[in-house]
Design a protein around this motif. Sequence first.
Motif, PDB file in Angstrom:
ATOM      1  N   GLU A  99       0.852  -1.203   0.000  1.00  0.00           N
ATOM      2  CA  GLU A  99       0.000   0.000   0.000  1.00  0.00           C
ATOM      3  C   GLU A  99       0.879   1.242   0.000  1.00  0.00           C
ATOM      4  OE1 GLU A  99      -2.886   0.148   3.203  1.00  0.00           O
ATOM      5  OE2 GLU A  99      -3.070   2.315   3.027  1.00  0.00           O
ATOM      6  N   PRO A 100       0.923   1.961  -1.120  1.00  0.00           N
ATOM      7  CA  PRO A 100       1.751   3.167  -1.145  1.00  0.00           C
ATOM      8  C   PRO A 100       1.115   4.285  -0.332  1.00  0.00           C
ATOM      9  CG  PRO A 100       0.775   2.735  -3.318  1.00  0.00           C
ATOM     10  CD  PRO A 100       0.217   1.726  -2.382  1.00  0.00           C
ATOM     11  N   LEU A 101       1.947   5.018   0.418  1.00  0.00           N
ATOM     12  CA  LEU A 101       1.467   6.193   1.163  1.00  0.00           C
ATOM     13  C   LEU A 101       1.927   7.462   0.465  1.00  0.00           C
ATOM     14  CD1 LEU A 101       1.998   5.846   5.007  1.00  0.00           C
ATOM     15  CD2 LEU A 101      -0.115   5.848   3.711  1.00  0.00           C
ATOM     16  N   ALA A 102       3.042   7.360  -0.214  1.00  0.00           N
ATOM     17  CA  ALA A 102       3.635   8.467  -0.957  1.00  0.00           C
ATOM     18  C   ALA A 102       4.573   7.821  -1.964  1.00  0.00           C
ATOM     19  CB  ALA A 102       4.413   9.377   0.000  1.00  0.00           C
ATOM     20  N   GLU A 105       7.154   5.914   0.133  1.00  0.00           N
ATOM     21  CA  GLU A 105       6.719   5.265   1.364  1.00  0.00           C
ATOM     22  C   GLU A 105       5.659   4.223   1.082  1.00  0.00           C
ATOM     23  OE1 GLU A 105       5.048   7.259   5.007  1.00  0.00           O
ATOM     24  OE2 GLU A 105       6.034   8.933   4.020  1.00  0.00           O
ATOM     25  N   ALA A 106       5.743   3.077   1.729  1.00  0.00           N
ATOM     26  CA  ALA A 106       4.697   2.071   1.534  1.00  0.00           C
ATOM     27  C   ALA A 106       4.640   1.107   2.713  1.00  0.00           C
ATOM     28  CB  ALA A 106       4.945   1.285   0.256  1.00  0.00           C
ATOM     29  N   PHE A 107       3.452   0.538   2.899  1.00  0.00           N
ATOM     30  CA  PHE A 107       3.289  -0.572   3.827  1.00  0.00           C
ATOM     31  C   PHE A 107       3.312  -1.871   3.041  1.00  0.00           C
ATOM     32  CE2 PHE A 107       0.889   2.695   6.256  1.00  0.00           C
ATOM     33  CZ  PHE A 107       1.598   2.606   7.439  1.00  0.00           C
ATOM     34  N   LEU A 108       3.914  -2.898   3.635  1.00  0.00           N
ATOM     35  CA  LEU A 108       3.912  -4.227   3.033  1.00  0.00           C
ATOM     36  C   LEU A 108       3.385  -5.208   4.075  1.00  0.00           C
ATOM     37  CD1 LEU A 108       6.324  -2.598   1.595  1.00  0.00           C
ATOM     38  CD2 LEU A 108       7.289  -4.844   1.122  1.00  0.00           C
ATOM     39  N   ASP A 109       2.459  -6.050   3.671  1.00  0.00           N
ATOM     40  CA  ASP A 109       2.043  -7.132   4.559  1.00  0.00           C
ATOM     41  C   ASP A 109       2.795  -8.380   4.113  1.00  0.00           C
ATOM     42  OD1 ASP A 109       0.778  -9.292   5.819  1.00  0.00           O
ATOM     43  OD2 ASP A 109      -1.112  -8.196   5.968  1.00  0.00           O
ATOM     44  N   VAL A 110       3.721  -8.823   4.959  1.00  0.00           N
ATOM     45  CA  VAL A 110       4.574  -9.958   4.590  1.00  0.00           C
ATOM     46  C   VAL A 110       4.257 -11.195   5.437  1.00  0.00           C
ATOM     47  CG1 VAL A 110       6.441  -8.516   3.684  1.00  0.00           C
ATOM     48  CG2 VAL A 110       6.456  -9.151   6.110  1.00  0.00           C
ATOM     49  N   THR A 111       3.039 -11.204   6.039  1.00  0.00           N
ATOM     50  CA  THR A 111       2.641 -12.352   6.861  1.00  0.00           C
ATOM     51  C   THR A 111       2.844 -13.628   6.052  1.00  0.00           C
ATOM     52  OG1 THR A 111       0.929 -10.869   7.700  1.00  0.00           O
ATOM     53  CG2 THR A 111       0.830 -13.162   8.417  1.00  0.00           C
ATOM     54  N   PRO A 234      -6.245  -3.076   7.612  1.00  0.00           N
ATOM     55  CA  PRO A 234      -5.397  -3.940   6.781  1.00  0.00           C
ATOM     56  C   PRO A 234      -4.533  -3.123   5.817  1.00  0.00           C
ATOM     57  CG  PRO A 234      -7.639  -3.930   5.913  1.00  0.00           C
ATOM     58  CD  PRO A 234      -7.643  -3.055   7.147  1.00  0.00           C
ATOM     59  N   VAL A 235      -3.463  -3.726   5.362  1.00  0.00           N
ATOM     60  CA  VAL A 235      -2.678  -3.130   4.278  1.00  0.00           C
ATOM     61  C   VAL A 235      -3.483  -3.351   3.001  1.00  0.00           C
ATOM     62  CG1 VAL A 235      -0.512  -3.218   2.990  1.00  0.00           C
ATOM     63  CG2 VAL A 235      -0.506  -3.629   5.464  1.00  0.00           C
ATOM     64  N   THR A 236      -3.877  -2.249   2.353  1.00  0.00           N
ATOM     65  CA  THR A 236      -4.777  -2.355   1.207  1.00  0.00           C
ATOM     66  C   THR A 236      -4.028  -2.044  -0.073  1.00  0.00           C
ATOM     67  OG1 THR A 236      -6.310  -1.292   2.731  1.00  0.00           O
ATOM     68  CG2 THR A 236      -7.126  -1.713   0.518  1.00  0.00           C
ATOM     69  N   PRO A 237      -3.780  -3.055  -0.874  1.00  0.00           N
ATOM     70  CA  PRO A 237      -3.035  -2.784  -2.107  1.00  0.00           C
ATOM     71  C   PRO A 237      -3.841  -1.900  -3.035  1.00  0.00           C
ATOM     72  CG  PRO A 237      -3.554  -5.133  -1.919  1.00  0.00           C
ATOM     73  CD  PRO A 237      -4.152  -4.462  -0.739  1.00  0.00           C
TER      74      PRO A 237
END
Length: 359
Positions: A99-102, A105-111, A234-237
């Motif tokens: 999920e990009p924030l900028a 910058e991004a969140f990754l769900d690596v579960t 959740p991390v939302t792609p």
Amino acid sequence: MSERKIIHIDMDAFYASIEQRDHPEYRGKAIAVGRPERRGVVATASYEARRFGVHSAMSSVRALRLCPGLIFVPPRFEVYKEVSAQIHEIFHEYTDIVEPLALDEAFLDVTENKKGIPLAVDIAKAIKREIREKLGLVASAGVSYNKFLAKIASDYRKPDGLYTIHPDRAPDFIARLPIEAFWGIGKVTAREMHALGVHKGADLRRCSLEFLTRNFGKNGQIYHDFARGIDPRPVTPERERKSVGCENTFDKDLTDRVPIIIELYHITTELVRRLEKADFRGHTLTLKITFADFTRKTHAVTVDHPLVSRQQILPLAKQLLRDLDLQSPQIRLLGLSVSNPVVPPQNPLPRQLSLNFKP
Ligand code: DCP
Ligand code: MG
């Protein structure tokens, strides 16, 4: 429920580091990306410049006063966008839940990740290493079990940071955290909290939900959760766009060739504007027509080159219309869309610039 593994990546001094990478004479120097004019502002500053107090959104005049040797570098947004695509390529080697924030910058769900790496911190290390080796840039990473904490963690040891907040350590970590370091608490809210005697996470934790909603409305619940290390989001792609289109319904049915062509021209112009705005490139053009009796026809053509300009699209649209060979049509709606996206940039990553590169 098993715990999630979330990584937040944030590039260090993003624009400035790219300029230092591409212009070796700027390395180790105090630089600001932006224009030095009287009304100019600093987009970002190298860490060398930050030591003088220069930061993003500061007026260029003030920045120069704080740091007289400051070098101003004009921005190159196309390059920053390309680097952003390159870091996303690296992220996607590990997971598609990004999920990009900028741009940087991004969140990754690596579960669950594509490489089956059990520890999220090992993925964060591998991503940092790839960014350094392939792109010659430095990123900070935060690892935790939700977005809120991963975001705070990436900021905690910047630049070149890597920090993990484990679930059992989270309550302590949050308790000591100054309220302004909480993600989602801006300057204004921080000031309001200070006025209420809330300075640290521990103070926030002592506030009841009722007190927080009374003072902060809907956000009260969020702050209440944050103080307890809870963030269920959740991390939302970002969904990939499959097409961009434009259509027009007419007050009066179109029957003659000339008005139909004029409408196609207008629709094409708007389509090109939307393609540009969405930064979308595709190979297939589809013409859609709805007739007065609500029957519909579509006709499409696929070409080798991406469809981006009116000069490319309008002749194809006219050809599609001719192909349909309509006899005394009564057209209620005309639409054009571009689909079949160009596969994401396959341009090779720049070769490693220097192993010891640091901004
Ligand atoms: N940016 C901008 N104007 C701002 C803030 C940021 O143009 N007010 C741009 C320039 C930054 C980029 O966005 O390089 C990323 O923003 P960050 O807040 O992540 O800042 P940096 O990456 O520059 O620095 P760092 O993340 O190391 O603090
Ligand atoms: Mg950054």
